[in-house]
Write an enzyme that holds these catalytic residues in place. Sequence first.
Site, mmCIF file in Angstrom:
data_model
loop_
_atom_site.group_PDB
_atom_site.id
_atom_site.type_symbol
_atom_site.label_atom_id
_atom_site.label_comp_id
_atom_site.label_asym_id
_atom_site.label_seq_id
_atom_site.Cartn_x
_atom_site.Cartn_y
_atom_site.Cartn_z
ATOM 1 N N MET A 111 0.822 -1.220 0.000
ATOM 2 C CA MET A 111 0.000 0.000 0.000
ATOM 3 C C MET A 111 0.856 1.271 0.000
ATOM 4 S SD MET A 111 -2.898 -1.183 -0.363
ATOM 5 C CE MET A 111 -3.989 0.219 -0.182
ATOM 6 N N ASP A 146 10.649 3.421 5.622
ATOM 7 C CA ASP A 146 10.472 2.032 6.076
ATOM 8 C C ASP A 146 11.662 1.685 6.957
ATOM 9 O OD1 ASP A 146 9.897 -0.889 6.207
ATOM 10 O OD2 ASP A 146 8.431 -0.420 4.664
ATOM 11 N N VAL A 171 1.874 0.999 7.655
ATOM 12 C CA VAL A 171 2.729 -0.081 8.165
ATOM 13 C C VAL A 171 1.862 -1.313 8.426
ATOM 14 C CG1 VAL A 171 4.275 1.635 9.219
ATOM 15 C CG2 VAL A 171 2.625 0.434 10.652
ATOM 16 N N GLU A 211 -0.374 -4.363 9.546
ATOM 17 C CA GLU A 211 -1.657 -4.263 10.271
ATOM 18 C C GLU A 211 -1.573 -4.933 11.653
ATOM 19 O OE1 GLU A 211 -4.057 -2.442 9.589
ATOM 20 O OE2 GLU A 211 -5.902 -3.240 10.373
ATOM 21 N N LYS A 222 1.893 -0.435 15.074
ATOM 22 C CA LYS A 222 1.348 0.922 14.859
ATOM 23 C C LYS A 222 1.432 1.766 16.135
ATOM 24 C CE LYS A 222 -1.798 -0.213 11.065
ATOM 25 N NZ LYS A 222 -1.385 0.215 9.744
ATOM 26 N N SER A 279 -6.615 -1.243 7.986
ATOM 27 C CA SER A 279 -7.789 -1.925 7.428
ATOM 28 C C SER A 279 -8.871 -2.110 8.475
ATOM 29 C CB SER A 279 -7.393 -3.319 6.923
ATOM 30 O OG SER A 279 -6.503 -3.212 5.859
ATOM 31 N N HIS A 337 -8.582 4.928 3.944
ATOM 32 C CA HIS A 337 -8.440 3.520 3.577
ATOM 33 C C HIS A 337 -8.461 3.391 2.049
ATOM 34 C CE1 HIS A 337 -10.193 -0.739 3.494
ATOM 35 N NE2 HIS A 337 -8.905 -0.828 3.720
ATOM 36 N N ASN A 387 -6.591 -1.439 -3.061
ATOM 37 C CA ASN A 387 -5.436 -2.015 -3.746
ATOM 38 C C ASN A 387 -5.865 -2.572 -5.110
ATOM 39 O OD1 ASN A 387 -3.080 -3.468 -4.287
ATOM 40 N ND2 ASN A 387 -3.499 -5.056 -2.783
ATOM 41 N N ASN A 437 -14.084 -3.464 5.369
ATOM 42 C CA ASN A 437 -13.439 -4.690 5.871
ATOM 43 C C ASN A 437 -14.245 -5.442 6.915
ATOM 44 O OD1 ASN A 437 -11.291 -4.924 4.180
ATOM 45 N ND2 ASN A 437 -10.120 -3.387 5.295
HETATM 46 P P1 NAD Z 1 2.886 -4.893 3.753
HETATM 47 O O1 NAD Z 1 3.191 -6.035 4.655
HETATM 48 O O2 NAD Z 1 3.001 -5.089 2.270
HETATM 49 O O3 NAD Z 1 3.797 -3.627 4.139
HETATM 50 C C1 NAD Z 1 3.934 -3.146 5.441
HETATM 51 C C2 NAD Z 1 5.246 -2.364 5.504
HETATM 52 O O4 NAD Z 1 5.328 -1.726 6.780
HETATM 53 C C3 NAD Z 1 6.486 -3.274 5.362
HETATM 54 O O5 NAD Z 1 7.300 -2.822 4.303
HETATM 55 C C4 NAD Z 1 7.174 -3.131 6.712
HETATM 56 O O6 NAD Z 1 8.588 -3.204 6.657
HETATM 57 C C5 NAD Z 1 6.714 -1.721 7.118
HETATM 58 N N1 NAD Z 1 6.914 -1.432 8.527
HETATM 59 C C6 NAD Z 1 6.744 -2.262 9.604
HETATM 60 N N2 NAD Z 1 7.082 -1.615 10.739
HETATM 61 C C7 NAD Z 1 7.466 -0.354 10.373
HETATM 62 C C8 NAD Z 1 7.930 0.783 11.090
HETATM 63 N N3 NAD Z 1 8.088 0.762 12.411
HETATM 64 N N4 NAD Z 1 8.235 1.917 10.393
HETATM 65 C C9 NAD Z 1 8.096 1.948 9.038
HETATM 66 N N5 NAD Z 1 7.669 0.909 8.309
HETATM 67 C C10 NAD Z 1 7.361 -0.236 8.970
HETATM 68 O O7 NAD Z 1 1.426 -4.418 4.146
HETATM 69 P P2 NAD Z 1 0.367 -3.613 3.243
HETATM 70 O O8 NAD Z 1 -0.479 -4.584 2.541
HETATM 71 O O9 NAD Z 1 1.069 -2.531 2.486
HETATM 72 O O10 NAD Z 1 -0.529 -2.973 4.405
HETATM 73 C C11 NAD Z 1 -0.149 -1.767 5.062
HETATM 74 C C12 NAD Z 1 -1.373 -1.163 5.735
HETATM 75 O O11 NAD Z 1 -2.380 -0.898 4.750
HETATM 76 C C13 NAD Z 1 -2.017 -2.103 6.770
HETATM 77 O O12 NAD Z 1 -2.550 -1.339 7.810
HETATM 78 C C14 NAD Z 1 -3.122 -2.786 5.950
HETATM 79 O O13 NAD Z 1 -4.166 -3.271 6.756
HETATM 80 C C15 NAD Z 1 -3.574 -1.618 5.084
HETATM 81 N N6 NAD Z 1 -4.252 -1.985 3.831
HETATM 82 C C16 NAD Z 1 -3.805 -3.022 3.058
HETATM 83 C C17 NAD Z 1 -4.457 -3.313 1.858
HETATM 84 C C18 NAD Z 1 -3.989 -4.426 0.950
HETATM 85 O O14 NAD Z 1 -4.695 -4.755 -0.021
HETATM 86 N N7 NAD Z 1 -2.826 -5.030 1.170
HETATM 87 C C19 NAD Z 1 -5.555 -2.529 1.451
HETATM 88 C C20 NAD Z 1 -5.975 -1.458 2.254
HETATM 89 C C21 NAD Z 1 -5.305 -1.188 3.448
#
Ligand code: NAD
Length: 285
Positions: free
Chosen positions: A14, A33, A91, A93, A98, A120, A141, A144, A191
């Site tokens: 995301m 990151d 970051v 979920e 968080k 989410s 929100h 994707n 969600n």
């Molecule tokens: P992901 O696992 O692909 O990426 C998460 C990133 O956060 C990783 O690169 C990780 O290294 C980084 N991270 C972890 N701790 C950190 C910190 N302390 N500082 C900085 N970065 C840090 O996850 P994602 O799918 O990109 O999801 C991210 C957020 O978006 C979540 O809250 C998820 O629920 C939400 N979301 C995801 C989707 C989806 O389709 N994947 C859709 C909508 C919302």
Amino acid sequence: MRIKIIGVVGAGIMGRGVSLSLAQTNHRVILVDISSEILDNATKELREYIRMQRLFQNSDDMPSPGEVLDRITLTTNYELLREVDFVMEHVTEKWKIKKDIYPKLDDICLKECIFASGTSTIPITRIASLTNRAQQVIGMHFMNPVPLKPVVEIIRGHHTSEETVEKAKKMLGQMGKEGVVVNDSPGFVSNRVLMLAINEAICLLEEQVSTAEDVDRIFKSCFGHKMGPLETADLIGLDTILYSIESLHDNLKDSKYRPCTLLKKMVDAGLYGRKSGQGFYNYSD
Ligand code: NAD
């Protein structure tokens, strides 16, 4: 008008998509990151995505990968967020991850800066309670893949001000997107429904009621969905699905959100879907 600088925290699926959409609409982005390896992968993936976009949209008018990437500063240093007007947090979920980020952002960022969480499922009011600026904390929100999805669910926390809601809508407008505003509740609208449907589809697979292909086919051919629930799960990432269901279970204390055993097993086995090359389907070719 001064060009807005936006902070994006988390360079996963995301964070990359949001950074790309921002950079392609002329914003400067600071993308944070935790490791340079993750940031290198993000750069490679963003370059490839822009290249494919240009190929498929057959448009030489679109900015080149170099031009877009020049607008994104990738860093592990949170201090660079000192100058941003808006932070979009994406970051992992997990509350335990968080919860350490928001007090840090609160210390570093300008006092006018808005914090938009891409969570989410985690209530925005709970996230806002980690800061001293609850009226400036909101949920944004995105869906994707971010560059292809024009509508974003905006979540108003208990203390979120109308001014913050308006600024979030304006921000989305600048990105060529539109927001639908809902009130705060675990999982919001999207969600609360989607995660339950996906978890149930995985249970059906576990109980051998059907195959993955047929579960998805029923939703596509009978209900006109573009993707079935298991294809959607692979796109989102099975780790994110599991953490989201766990978060709904924790926050709502309702057993209907109990994660299915097969989902847990697949995450333990590293089968995360598209991002790992294997989920309910294989993506390794
Ligand atoms: P992901 O696992 O692909 O990426 C998460 C990133 O956060 C990783 O690169 C990780 O290294 C980084 N991270 C972890 N701790 C950190 C910190 N302390 N500082 C900085 N970065 C840090 O996850 P994602 O799918 O990109 O999801 C991210 C957020 O978006 C979540 O809250 C998820 O629920 C939400 N979301 C995801 C989707 C989806 O389709 N994947 C859709 C909508 C919302």
